[in-house]
Write an enzyme that holds these catalytic residues in place. Structure first.
Site: not given
Length: 137
Positions: A116, A10, A50, A103, A92, A113, A127
């Site tokens: 993904h 991200k 999303y 993470r 998460t 975070n 996806e």
């Protein structure tokens, strides 16, 4: 069982220069890198990705974050790629992430975070079609 999964570093991970470290962890684990690209996520892709969160109050901030600056998306392949990559990524909430997970080691925030990863075979298929249409068919 060999399967494919989508992994997205991200905006916060790219900005912090962690893309190489994250990719290296997957490669060291034995995953095969099938495809890789850097892109700025469009609103359309963010909303499709999303979609299940569209009616939730946090959706606008989720969309705004993923579209805020470039990400690195990759397709990884390997035996049990989805559950193994999820284990490597961690929960998460970084407070709940297992020690040694990405993470747990690199993030402080539930939304920013770093990464993904597809959470199921169905999610991975959906996806991968969205993020890597060029690999389909």
């Amino acid at each position: 069982m060999t399967e494919r999964t989508l992994i997205v570093v991200k905006p916060d991970g790219v900005q912090r220069g962690l893309t190489g470290e994250i990719l290296a962890r997957f490669e060291k684990r034995g995953f095969k890198l099938v495809a890789l690209k850097m892109l700025t996520v469009s609103n359309e892709l963010a909303e499709a990705h999303y979609a299940e969160h569209k009616e939730k109050p946090f959706f606008p901030s989720l969309r705004d974050f993923i579209t805020s600056s470039p990400v690195v998306a990759m397709v990884l392949e390997g035996q049990n790629a989805i559950p193994l990559s999820r284990q490597m990524i961690g929960a998460t909430d970084p407070l709940q992430a297992a020690p040694g997970s990405i993470r747990a080691e690199y993030t402080l925030d539930k939304q920013a975070n770093l990464i993904h990863g597809s959470d199921s075979p169905d999610a991975a298929q959906r996806e991968l079609r969205l993020w890597f249409p060029e690999l389909q068919g």
